[in-house]
Structure formats: structure tokens, C-alpha cells
Design a protein around this motif. Structure first.
Motif, short mmCIF file in Angstrom:
data_model
loop_
_atom_site.label_atom_id
_atom_site.label_comp_id
_atom_site.label_asym_id
_atom_site.label_seq_id
_atom_site.Cartn_x
_atom_site.Cartn_y
_atom_site.Cartn_z
N MET A 1 0.56 -1.13 0.31
CA MET A 1 0.59 -0.05 0.27
C MET A 1 0.95 1.10 -0.13
N GLU A 2 1.63 1.27 0.77
CA GLU A 2 2.63 1.44 0.50
C GLU A 2 4.02 2.57 -0.55
N ASN A 3 3.42 2.50 -1.76
CA ASN A 3 3.67 1.94 -2.53
C ASN A 3 3.13 2.13 -3.56
N ARG A 4 2.38 2.37 -3.23
CA ARG A 4 1.15 3.41 -4.46
C ARG A 4 1.50 4.65 -4.73
N LYS A 5 1.21 5.57 -5.52
CA LYS A 5 1.27 6.06 -6.07
C LYS A 5 0.64 7.76 -5.66
N LYS A 6 1.34 9.07 -4.73
CA LYS A 6 0.54 9.26 -4.46
C LYS A 6 -0.16 10.70 -4.79
N ILE A 7 -1.12 10.86 -5.20
CA ILE A 7 -1.54 11.94 -6.02
C ILE A 7 -2.96 12.14 -4.48
N GLY A 8 -2.60 14.32 -5.32
CA GLY A 8 -3.57 14.92 -3.76
C GLY A 8 -4.85 15.71 -5.40
N LEU A 9 -6.01 15.84 -5.07
CA LEU A 9 -6.63 16.04 -5.93
C LEU A 9 -7.02 17.01 -5.55
N PHE A 10 -7.15 18.63 -6.08
CA PHE A 10 -7.99 19.67 -6.18
C PHE A 10 -9.24 20.28 -7.34
N PHE A 11 -10.11 19.67 -6.46
CA PHE A 11 -11.13 19.84 -7.12
C PHE A 11 -11.78 21.86 -7.00
N GLY A 12 -12.17 21.85 -8.43
CA GLY A 12 -12.70 23.71 -8.72
C GLY A 12 -13.83 23.63 -9.70
N SER A 13 -14.44 25.24 -9.91
CA SER A 13 -14.91 25.18 -11.17
C SER A 13 -13.71 25.96 -11.78
N PHE A 14 -12.76 26.33 -11.20
CA PHE A 14 -11.88 27.10 -12.01
C PHE A 14 -12.10 27.70 -13.34
N ASN A 15 -13.00 29.07 -12.69
CA ASN A 15 -13.81 29.74 -13.65
C ASN A 15 -13.10 31.15 -13.79
N PRO A 16 -12.35 31.65 -13.92
CA PRO A 16 -11.45 30.85 -14.19
C PRO A 16 -10.18 30.52 -13.32
N VAL A 17 -9.51 29.44 -14.04
CA VAL A 17 -8.28 29.05 -13.00
C VAL A 17 -7.80 30.29 -12.76
N HIS A 18 -6.30 30.63 -11.68
CA HIS A 18 -5.67 31.87 -12.16
C HIS A 18 -5.10 31.56 -11.56
N ILE A 19 -3.24 32.13 -11.34
CA ILE A 19 -2.28 32.45 -10.68
C ILE A 19 -2.07 31.80 -9.17
N GLY A 20 -3.54 31.81 -8.41
CA GLY A 20 -3.40 31.91 -6.80
C GLY A 20 -3.62 30.01 -6.60
N HIS A 21 -3.98 29.33 -7.55
CA HIS A 21 -4.49 27.79 -7.50
C HIS A 21 -3.37 27.68 -8.42
N LEU A 22 -2.34 27.68 -9.13
CA LEU A 22 -0.98 27.70 -9.31
C LEU A 22 0.23 27.60 -7.72
N ILE A 23 0.26 28.95 -7.60
CA ILE A 23 0.65 28.66 -6.08
C ILE A 23 0.56 27.77 -5.27
N LEU A 24 -0.78 27.63 -5.24
CA LEU A 24 -1.23 26.58 -4.03
C LEU A 24 -0.68 25.55 -4.34
N GLY A 25 -1.06 24.88 -5.87
CA GLY A 25 -0.04 23.68 -6.34
C GLY A 25 0.90 23.26 -6.28
N ASN A 26 1.25 24.34 -6.85
CA ASN A 26 2.76 24.52 -6.68
C ASN A 26 3.69 24.07 -5.36
N TYR A 27 2.69 24.87 -4.49
CA TYR A 27 3.24 24.59 -2.33
C TYR A 27 3.62 23.53 -1.93
N ILE A 28 1.90 22.83 -2.57
CA ILE A 28 2.06 21.39 -1.76
C ILE A 28 2.06 20.39 -2.52
N LEU A 29 2.96 20.67 -4.09
CA LEU A 29 4.28 19.92 -4.41
C LEU A 29 5.27 19.55 -3.79
N GLU A 30 5.74 20.98 -3.61
CA GLU A 30 7.13 20.99 -2.73
C GLU A 30 7.34 21.02 -2.02
#
Length: 204
Positions: A1-30
Motif C-alpha cells: 500500500m505504501e508503494n501506491r503513487k500519491k495523488i493530490g486532488l484539487f477540486f474546483g470550478s476553475f472559472n477561470p483558473v488563476h495564479i493563486g491556484h498554481l501558487i497553491l498547487g506548486n506549494y503543496i507539491l514542493e
């Protein structure tokens, strides 16, 4: 189970997607053990009016344009083929069946916590999935004693993880209103998304 690939799901309307979404997504990944972050474009949120939503495929196109230089980010249209309105627990159940080798976590703003008890099967959601909470300034729920006590209680759960991500209070609603009023939104959007909208009549 520990070997399963870890995926974060960020749900949203993204209406429109903006730089705040990217900054947050990148921070979480890093700053986590996530290997990928998926922007799950929602066709309809049960708590939102659909009239102001741009067509599903247009919002998906914008996310794909926004993340093209971020190899660990993906745009997901998984909810487009699921029953509407889409409920998070149903989407997660479907993804688990489709990708048994992946381990999914949910990413949500702190402002959603107080109303989480209104979500479909919220107990199952908390028991089965890691939930990563990023800070938001909004304190509407804190004015409601029931929501606030629920929020404080749920923060103690072992599957709830708060992260100290930067607070980017950019609003897609405000961006849409600014576009409608002919104001410059270039600094708020990824360049590719700005170009996409600038060459269209969307939100005008």
C-alpha cells in the motif's frame, strides 16, 4: 500500500483558473510527499449557481494551458462523465476503482471545513482519505457556533493535515467581474489563460 503513487486532488470550478491556484498547487507539491496534483474541473458544484459557469471544456482547456509547464500537475475531466451534480465522495470512489495503484488525497480550503458536515457521506470521506487543509482568510463559518465547533473538532482528526501555504485571496468571481468591466486582469492569470480569454468574448 505504501508503494501506491500519491495523488493530490484539487477540486474546483476553475472559472477561470488563476495564479493563486498554481501558487497553491506548486506549494503543496514542493512541501509534501505528493507525486502529482490533479486539478479536477467540476461540471457543477451542488452549492453553486451554474449560470455563471463557462462551458466545461473551456474551463478544462484553460487549466491545461495553465499547467503545461508544470510536469507534476494534471487537468482532470473525470467528473464530466459522472452524474451531475458531482459529489466528492462519488468521484473518489470512482477514481479508486479506476486507479487501484494510486493513493488519493483531497485538498481543500480551511473555509470549507465548517460546512463539511453538509457534504455527502462526509464521515466516510474523512475516514478513508487524507485531507490537506490550506489556510483561507474567510471567517464566515467562525460566526456560526455549530460550524465553528465542528471545524475545531474535525481539525483533531488524524486524516486532517493543515499546511502553512501562502494565502492568495484571489477570487475568480472578482476576475470575471473585472473582465466584464473591461479592466486589466493580466497579472492575475497565467499568461496562456490571459491570452485565451483575451481572444474570446468569455465573461464579457
Amino acid at each position: 500500500m505504501e508503494n501506491r503513487k500519491k495523488i493530490g486532488l484539487f477540486f474546483g470550478s476553475f472559472n477561470p483558473v488563476h495564479i493563486g491556484h498554481l501558487i497553491l498547487g506548486n506549494y503543496i507539491l514542493e512541501n509534501s510527499d505528493m507525486e502529482q496534483l490533479w486539478f479536477v474541473v467540476s461540471p457543477q458544484n451542488p452549492f453553486k449557481d451554474k449560470k455563471s459557469l463557462l462551458k466545461d471544456h473551456n474551463r478544462l482547456d484553460m487549466v491545461q494551458l495553465a499547467i503545461k509547464n508544470y510536469p507534476k500537475m494534471r487537468a482532470s475531466n473525470v467528473e464530466f462523465s459522472l452524474p451531475v451534480p458531482s459529489y466528492t465522495i462519488d468521484t473518489l470512489t470512482y477514481l479508486n476503482e479506476k486507479f487501484p495503484d494510486f493513493s488519493f488525497s483531497l485538498i481543500m480550503g480551511e473555509d470549507n471545513l465548517g460546512s463539511l458536515h453538509k457534504w455527502k457521506n462526509y464521515e466516510l470521506l474523512i475516514e478513508k482519505y487524507q485531507i490537506i487543509i490550506y489556510p483561507r482568510i474567510s471567517d464566515e463559518d467562525k460566526k456560526d457556533p455549530v460550524s465553528e465547533s465542528f471545524r475545531l473538532a474535525i481539525l483533531q482528526h488524524e486524516n486532517i493535515h493543515q499546511i502553512n501555504a501562502p494565502i492568495i485571496e484571489l477570487s475568480a468571481t472578482e476576475i470575471r467581474n473585472m473582465i466584464k468591466e473591461g479592466k486589466n486582469v493580466r497579472p492575475m492569470l497565467p499568461p496562456e489563460v490571459f491570452d485565451y480569454l483575451d481572444g474570446s468574448s468569455f465573461y464579457k
